[in-house]
Motif scaffolding. Structure first.
Motif, short mmCIF file in Angstrom:
data_model
loop_
_atom_site.label_atom_id
_atom_site.label_comp_id
_atom_site.label_asym_id
_atom_site.label_seq_id
_atom_site.Cartn_x
_atom_site.Cartn_y
_atom_site.Cartn_z
N ALA A 166 0.83 -1.07 0.17
CA ALA A 166 0.14 0.19 -0.14
C ALA A 166 0.85 1.32 -0.01
CB ALA A 166 -0.97 0.02 1.29
N PHE A 167 1.87 1.34 0.80
CA PHE A 167 2.89 2.36 0.81
C PHE A 167 3.49 2.46 -0.38
CE2 PHE A 167 2.74 2.21 5.58
CZ PHE A 167 2.00 3.36 5.61
N VAL A 168 3.90 1.29 -1.19
CA VAL A 168 4.74 1.32 -2.34
C VAL A 168 3.81 2.16 -3.53
CG1 VAL A 168 5.81 0.37 -4.02
CG2 VAL A 168 6.07 -0.31 -1.53
N GLY A 169 2.62 1.71 -3.43
CA GLY A 169 1.53 2.21 -4.33
C GLY A 169 1.36 3.56 -4.26
N LEU A 170 1.10 3.96 -2.83
CA LEU A 170 1.13 5.39 -2.71
C LEU A 170 2.31 6.27 -3.13
CD1 LEU A 170 -0.53 5.32 0.96
CD2 LEU A 170 -1.48 6.17 -1.48
N ALA A 171 3.71 5.79 -2.85
CA ALA A 171 4.94 6.23 -3.39
C ALA A 171 4.79 6.36 -4.84
CB ALA A 171 6.03 5.44 -2.86
N ASN A 172 4.33 5.32 -5.55
CA ASN A 172 4.15 5.41 -6.95
C ASN A 172 3.46 6.44 -7.57
OD1 ASN A 172 5.53 3.52 -9.11
ND2 ASN A 172 5.30 2.16 -7.19
N TRP A 173 2.15 6.48 -6.98
CA TRP A 173 1.33 7.59 -7.41
C TRP A 173 1.66 9.02 -7.11
CZ3 TRP A 173 -2.89 9.14 -10.13
CH2 TRP A 173 -3.60 8.29 -10.56
N LEU A 174 2.48 9.21 -5.96
CA LEU A 174 2.40 10.66 -5.36
C LEU A 174 3.73 11.21 -5.52
CD1 LEU A 174 0.23 9.93 -2.08
CD2 LEU A 174 -0.37 11.09 -4.23
N ILE A 175 5.00 10.42 -5.29
CA ILE A 175 6.33 10.78 -5.44
C ILE A 175 6.60 11.73 -6.60
CG2 ILE A 175 8.80 10.37 -5.44
CD1 ILE A 175 8.01 8.41 -3.20
N PRO A 176 6.14 11.03 -8.03
CA PRO A 176 6.66 11.89 -9.04
C PRO A 176 5.81 13.09 -9.31
CG PRO A 176 6.37 9.63 -9.80
CD PRO A 176 5.92 9.59 -8.17
N MET A 177 4.50 12.80 -8.71
CA MET A 177 3.81 14.20 -8.68
C MET A 177 4.10 15.16 -7.85
SD MET A 177 -0.33 13.17 -9.82
CE MET A 177 -0.74 12.42 -8.39
N MET A 178 4.58 14.82 -6.78
CA MET A 178 4.80 15.78 -5.71
C MET A 178 6.30 16.60 -6.04
SD MET A 178 3.94 13.78 -2.09
CE MET A 178 2.12 14.14 -1.25
N ILE A 179 7.14 15.90 -6.88
CA ILE A 179 8.51 16.61 -6.87
C ILE A 179 8.77 16.95 -8.28
CG2 ILE A 179 9.60 15.21 -4.92
CD1 ILE A 179 10.76 13.39 -7.36
N GLY A 180 7.58 16.72 -9.01
CA GLY A 180 7.54 17.53 -10.37
C GLY A 180 8.35 16.53 -11.39
N ALA A 181 8.29 15.27 -11.20
CA ALA A 181 8.97 14.17 -11.99
C ALA A 181 7.93 13.81 -13.00
CB ALA A 181 9.61 13.47 -11.36
N PRO A 182 8.46 13.32 -14.30
CA PRO A 182 7.55 12.77 -15.35
C PRO A 182 7.08 11.24 -14.92
CG PRO A 182 9.67 12.93 -16.33
CD PRO A 182 9.74 13.61 -15.00
N ASP A 183 7.79 10.63 -14.17
CA ASP A 183 7.65 9.20 -13.89
C ASP A 183 8.46 8.78 -12.79
OD1 ASP A 183 6.69 6.34 -14.06
OD2 ASP A 183 6.00 6.79 -15.73
N MET A 184 8.36 7.50 -12.36
CA MET A 184 9.65 6.92 -11.41
C MET A 184 10.89 6.98 -12.41
SD MET A 184 8.21 6.32 -8.43
CE MET A 184 9.22 5.41 -7.66
N ALA A 185 12.11 6.82 -11.74
CA ALA A 185 13.36 6.86 -12.69
C ALA A 185 13.52 5.63 -13.49
CB ALA A 185 14.57 6.93 -11.62
N LEU A 186 13.08 4.41 -12.87
CA LEU A 186 13.37 3.24 -13.47
C LEU A 186 11.93 2.53 -14.03
CD1 LEU A 186 16.04 2.69 -10.90
CD2 LEU A 186 16.43 2.68 -13.54
N PRO A 187 11.27 3.01 -14.84
CA PRO A 187 9.85 2.44 -14.93
C PRO A 187 9.82 1.07 -15.27
CG PRO A 187 10.24 4.45 -16.50
CD PRO A 187 11.63 3.92 -15.95
N ARG A 188 10.65 0.47 -16.00
CA ARG A 188 10.52 -1.01 -16.22
C ARG A 188 10.94 -1.96 -15.01
NH1 ARG A 188 13.46 -1.11 -22.17
NH2 ARG A 188 11.84 0.11 -23.38
N MET A 189 11.60 -1.40 -14.27
CA MET A 189 12.05 -2.20 -13.09
C MET A 189 10.70 -1.96 -12.14
SD MET A 189 15.40 -2.04 -10.76
CE MET A 189 15.08 -0.78 -9.56
N ASN A 190 9.99 -0.74 -12.23
CA ASN A 190 9.17 -0.66 -11.39
C ASN A 190 7.83 -1.77 -11.90
OD1 ASN A 190 7.72 0.96 -9.52
ND2 ASN A 190 6.74 2.36 -11.15
N ASN A 191 7.57 -1.65 -13.05
CA ASN A 191 6.55 -2.69 -13.46
C ASN A 191 7.01 -4.38 -12.77
OD1 ASN A 191 6.28 -5.09 -15.44
ND2 ASN A 191 4.71 -3.87 -16.40
N TRP A 192 8.34 -4.50 -13.04
CA TRP A 192 8.73 -5.94 -12.71
C TRP A 192 8.55 -6.13 -11.10
CZ3 TRP A 192 14.50 -7.78 -12.58
CH2 TRP A 192 14.59 -9.16 -12.54
#
Lengths: 47, 533
Positions: B91-117
């Protein structure tokens, strides 16, 4: 100072800088994970 | 060679994106992966909750009524593994995924394919773990702590459990690497570390904890595996090993793990309270330093889980005082939350209700933790229901309430609809009453000497056990209201504005609701006064 530099960078330069940073971070963190995993098994084996 | 967010972004342009199941299997978008994590976590919350209700149904009355004792032990073990690794952490990782890029002004997580995995490992890990319940000899039954030699008596399920734990660990570590790489490298220009929202700060520190301790758990369970199948004697006294060494290694992981499950909760509450108090967070910098102090101290207190193993007096004293020291930064946090509310223009929408309940009820868990930290007193409390009451106060009205607060708070941003406030409040009050009826009597049971992890008990414990079980069913059933509110909000409702909460600050509220699939492709301008509120 580093923060000021990013404010005046072009988008392309900023992205290139971010890519380099991500790769460096990835390398350091993977090495850290391996060190903790193998290190603790090694420490336990010393006993 | 790593693949970073900006390389991936064009690949999932809406025109070429696969549809249906394949879309979810192959997505590299942080918002979609966040949704996957949250849905998975909610599913596991109900699976683990069902196990909890089996436990409480058996304990409703003394004697053996519903399940065999060995199955009861499997339920206590699995309930913990599912709730910790399947419900709270994802749940916390889900919240991190949703919110961290939006909160710091990033387009996505730094390693999106690893994120999927890292997400897609989880369903396989938990299918494997849960399948052990149907194997010869049943699932693991020696407690989630897997202490040898008891855990080595597990039947055919043992190697599957170890593999499942390794998979969960790999998933968590990959998630943590992604969070650190994102926060350290992808912040928009002007978003300095000390301007980041508290949720981002607490997750950065949590991710370092994960990097440090998940490999230690992996090492410990690898050694269990080699002890059972490859003739090593790490924890086998007959071969020159030491079973107590497992406890040291396990709790070196296990105590920081507690903070992995609570630091992001601190971050969430630090976002919500200023919004509904309509005041900036009191003592932002001290919150950051307190979080870092708690994380540091979490590495040097593991011995308080094993006061009764027979360690030297100096060790007992060290772990006792080090544990008590954690109350200082935690006290700073509680003080800051109260100071933020002090003379604020407060309103009590559902997220705020959960956040305020968090502060009060988590503090009760903190106080019982201080009682347990007193080494001579712990000899009495060890392995009693007092311990069960303590950690459930920290984890349920602590971590779980914060996740619910976060869901209500950001649901309008995720779905584009307002949730049903009346149902939200009903869910809160049923949960808040249920959780206290469930766990408060367990303090008394523990102080009276009822041991944990038993399916039957002496007659004098009957009254409080009955009350506790009634609370469990009230709490469990009220989560169906939560499920209904979430489904209803996804399906429709009053359209949510970009900033549905008057007092909210932060970059995520500058985006429309629902947040578009791709955001901040061009880095935003940071207004320092808006950064962390």
């Amino acid at each position: 100072m580093a923060e000021m530099a990013t404010m005046t960078m072009s988008d392309d330069d900023l992205r290139a800088r971010q890519r380099r940073g991500v790769r460096r971070t990835l390398l350091v963190l993977v090495l850290l994970v391996l060190a903790f995993y193998l290190g603790f098994i090694w420490l336990a084996a010393q006993r | 060679m790593s693949t970073t967010a900006d390389q991936i972004a064009p690949a999932h342009d809406e025109h070429h994106a696969p549809r249906g199941l394949l879309r979810w299997l192959t997505t590299t978008n942080h918002k979609e992966i966040g949704t996957l994590y949250l849905v998975f976590s909610l599913t596991m919350f109900f699976v683990g909750g069902t196990m909890a209700l089996i436990i409480r149904a058996e304990l409703f009355q003394p004697g053996l009524q519903i399940v065999e004792p060995y199955f009861f032990n499997q339920m206590t073990t699995m309930h913990a593994l599912v709730m910790i690794f399947g419900a709270v952490m994802p749940a916390f990782v889900g919240l991190a995924n949703w919110l961290i890029p939006m909160m710091i002004g990033a387009p996505d997580m730094a390693l999106p394919r690893m994120n999927n995995w890292s997400f897609w490992i989880m369903p396989f890990a938990f299918t494997l773990l849960l399948s052990t319940l149907f194997m010869d000899g049943g699932g693991p039954a020696g407690g989630w702590t897997l202490y040898p030699p008891l855990s080595l008596q597990t039947g055919a399920a043992f190697p599957f459990v170890i593999l499942a734990i390794h998979m969960m660990g790999v998933s968590s570590v990959m998630g943590a690497i992604n969070v650190i790489a994102t926060i350290l490298n992808l912040r928009a220009p002007g978003m300095t570390l000390m301007r980041m929202p508290l949720f981002v700060w607490t997750w950065l520190i949590t991710a370092y904890l994960l990097i440090a301790v998940m490999p230690v758990l992996a090492g410990a369970v690898t050694m269990l595996l080699t002890d059972k199948y490859f003739g090593t004697s790490f924890f086998n006294a007959a071969g020159g090993g030491d079973p107590v060494m497992f406890q040291h290694i396990f709790w070196f992981f296990g105590h920081p793990e507690v903070y992995i499950m609570i630091l992001p909760a601190f971050g969430i509450v630090s976002q919500i309270i200023p919004t509904f108090a309509r005041k900036p967070l009191f003592g932002y910098a001290s919150m950051v330093y307190a979080t870092a102090s708690i994380a540091f101290l979490s590495f040097i207190v593991w011995g308080h889980h094993m006061f009764t193993v027979g360690m030297p007096l100096a060790g007992e004293l060290f772990f006792m005082y080090a544990t008590m020291l954690i109350a200082v930064p935690t006290g700073v946090k509680v003080f800051n939350w109260m100071a933020t509310m002090w003379r604020g223009s407060m309103t009590f929408e559902t997220p705020m209700l959960f956040a305020v309940a968090f502060v009060v009820l988590f503090t009760i868990g903190g106080f019982s933790g201080l009682m347990l930290a007193i080494a001579p007193a712990d000899f009495q409390y060890q392995d009693t229901y007092f311990v069960v009451a303590h950690f459930h106060y920290v984890l349920v009205p602590g971590a779980v309430f914060s996740i619910m607060a976060a869901t209500y708070y950001w649901l309008p941003k995720w779905t584009g609809h307002m949730y049903d406030e009346k149902l939200g409040r009903l869910h809160f009050w049923c949960s808040a009453i249920g959780v206290n009826v469930l766990f408060f009597p367990q303090h008394f049971l523990g102080l009276a000497g009822m041991p944990r992890r038993i399916p039957d008990y002496a007659l004098q414990f009957a009254g409080f056990n009955m009350i506790s079980s009634i609370g469990a069913f009230l709490f469990g059933l009220s989560q169906l209201i939560f499920l209904w509110v979430v489904i209803k909000c996804i399906r429709g409702g009053e359209p949510a504005p970009a900033k549905p909460w008057e007092g909210a600050h932060g970059l995520e509220w500058t985006l429309p609701s629902p947040a578009p699939l791709h955001t901040f492709q061009t880095p935003p301008q940071i207004d320092p006064s808006e950064a962390h509120g």
